[in-house]
Design a protein around this motif. Structure first.
Motif, PDB file in Angstrom:
ATOM      1  N   THR A   4       2.796   4.028 -17.247  1.00 36.91           N
ATOM      2  CA  THR A   4       1.754   4.450 -16.310  1.00 36.91           C
ATOM      3  C   THR A   4       1.367   3.306 -15.378  1.00 36.91           C
ATOM      4  O   THR A   4       1.265   3.487 -14.164  1.00 36.91           O
ATOM      5  CB  THR A   4       0.504   4.947 -17.073  1.00 36.91           C
ATOM      6  N   GLU A   5       1.173   2.112 -15.941  1.00 37.52           N
ATOM      7  CA  GLU A   5       0.830   0.937 -15.129  1.00 37.52           C
ATOM      8  C   GLU A   5       1.952   0.603 -14.161  1.00 37.52           C
ATOM      9  O   GLU A   5       1.711   0.273 -12.991  1.00 37.52           O
ATOM     10  CB  GLU A   5       0.542  -0.264 -16.026  1.00 37.52           C
ATOM     11  N   ASN A   7       4.209   2.671 -12.877  1.00 41.67           N
ATOM     12  CA  ASN A   7       4.230   3.683 -11.814  1.00 41.67           C
ATOM     13  C   ASN A   7       3.095   3.472 -10.819  1.00 41.67           C
ATOM     14  O   ASN A   7       3.291   3.623  -9.609  1.00 41.67           O
ATOM     15  CB  ASN A   7       4.173   5.090 -12.413  1.00 41.67           C
ATOM     16  N   ASN A   8       1.914   3.121 -11.315  1.00 42.34           N
ATOM     17  CA  ASN A   8       0.785   2.848 -10.421  1.00 42.34           C
ATOM     18  C   ASN A   8       1.059   1.632  -9.538  1.00 42.34           C
ATOM     19  O   ASN A   8       0.743   1.638  -8.346  1.00 42.34           O
ATOM     20  CB  ASN A   8      -0.505   2.647 -11.222  1.00 42.34           C
ATOM     21  N   THR A   9       1.648   0.614 -10.127  1.00 45.09           N
ATOM     22  CA  THR A   9       1.999  -0.587  -9.368  1.00 45.09           C
ATOM     23  C   THR A   9       3.010  -0.255  -8.285  1.00 45.09           C
ATOM     24  O   THR A   9       2.879  -0.697  -7.136  1.00 45.09           O
ATOM     25  CB  THR A   9       2.540  -1.685 -10.305  1.00 45.09           C
ATOM     26  N   ARG A  10       4.002   0.540  -8.619  1.00 41.68           N
ATOM     27  CA  ARG A  10       5.005   0.953  -7.629  1.00 41.68           C
ATOM     28  C   ARG A  10       4.346   1.689  -6.472  1.00 41.68           C
ATOM     29  O   ARG A  10       4.634   1.429  -5.304  1.00 41.68           O
ATOM     30  CB  ARG A  10       6.052   1.853  -8.273  1.00 41.68           C
ATOM     31  N   LYS A  11       3.480   2.629  -6.790  1.00 39.01           N
ATOM     32  CA  LYS A  11       2.793   3.408  -5.748  1.00 39.01           C
ATOM     33  C   LYS A  11       1.961   2.504  -4.840  1.00 39.01           C
ATOM     34  O   LYS A  11       1.966   2.657  -3.616  1.00 39.01           O
ATOM     35  CB  LYS A  11       1.910   4.481  -6.382  1.00 39.01           C
ATOM     36  N   GLU A  12       1.248   1.554  -5.439  1.00 38.50           N
ATOM     37  CA  GLU A  12       0.429   0.621  -4.667  1.00 38.50           C
ATOM     38  C   GLU A  12       1.294  -0.236  -3.748  1.00 38.50           C
ATOM     39  O   GLU A  12       0.942  -0.465  -2.590  1.00 38.50           O
ATOM     40  CB  GLU A  12      -0.387  -0.264  -5.599  1.00 38.50           C
ATOM     41  N   VAL A  14       4.338   0.492  -2.565  1.00 38.45           N
ATOM     42  CA  VAL A  14       4.904   1.345  -1.506  1.00 38.45           C
ATOM     43  C   VAL A  14       3.863   1.577  -0.417  1.00 38.45           C
ATOM     44  O   VAL A  14       4.150   1.450   0.781  1.00 38.45           O
ATOM     45  CB  VAL A  14       5.419   2.685  -2.086  1.00 38.45           C
ATOM     46  N   LYS A  15       2.640   1.879  -0.817  1.00 40.79           N
ATOM     47  CA  LYS A  15       1.549   2.103   0.132  1.00 40.79           C
ATOM     48  C   LYS A  15       1.320   0.856   0.986  1.00 40.79           C
ATOM     49  O   LYS A  15       1.165   0.923   2.202  1.00 40.79           O
ATOM     50  CB  LYS A  15       0.284   2.448  -0.657  1.00 40.79           C
ATOM     51  N   TRP A  16       1.305  -0.307   0.322  1.00 39.47           N
ATOM     52  CA  TRP A  16       1.083  -1.571   1.015  1.00 39.47           C
ATOM     53  C   TRP A  16       2.211  -1.854   2.003  1.00 39.47           C
ATOM     54  O   TRP A  16       1.962  -2.215   3.149  1.00 39.47           O
ATOM     55  CB  TRP A  16       0.947  -2.698  -0.013  1.00 39.47           C
ATOM     56  N   GLN A  18       4.215   0.236   3.449  1.00 35.71           N
ATOM     57  CA  GLN A  18       4.155   1.183   4.556  1.00 35.71           C
ATOM     58  C   GLN A  18       3.102   0.804   5.581  1.00 35.71           C
ATOM     59  O   GLN A  18       3.225   1.153   6.751  1.00 35.71           O
ATOM     60  CB  GLN A  18       3.899   2.599   4.034  1.00 35.71           C
TER      61      GLN A  18
END
Length: 79
Positions: A4-5, A7-12, A14-16, A18
């Protein structure tokens, strides 16, 4: 780091990424990506001309003893 951590790190990240507008930072990240993918090319060839120039200037300054200590740098920064 659990799944979970991770996946959250990956999402953060990717957002950054972008949201980035700094071309130099994006090129640095692209170079980092290539270096982690097992790319066997010479890292020097992956640098921008500006990065190569800055490195060569740094080497020249070092050879001419035109450098300063970390202490001098921070002191000059305070001025």
């Amino acid at each position: 780091m659990d799944t979970t951590e991770l996946n959250n790190t990956r999402k953060e990240l990717v957002k950054w990424i972008q949201s980035l507008t700094d071309l130099n930072l994006l090129q640095l990240l692209a170079t980092l990506k290539l270096s982690t993918e097992g790319n066997k090319s010479d890292w020097w060839e992956e640098l921008t001309e500006i990065d190569k120039s800055n490195i060569l200037v740094g080497i020249k300054n070092y050879n001419l003893k035109e450098t300063m200590s970390s202490e001098e740098f921070w002191e000059n920064l305070r001025i």
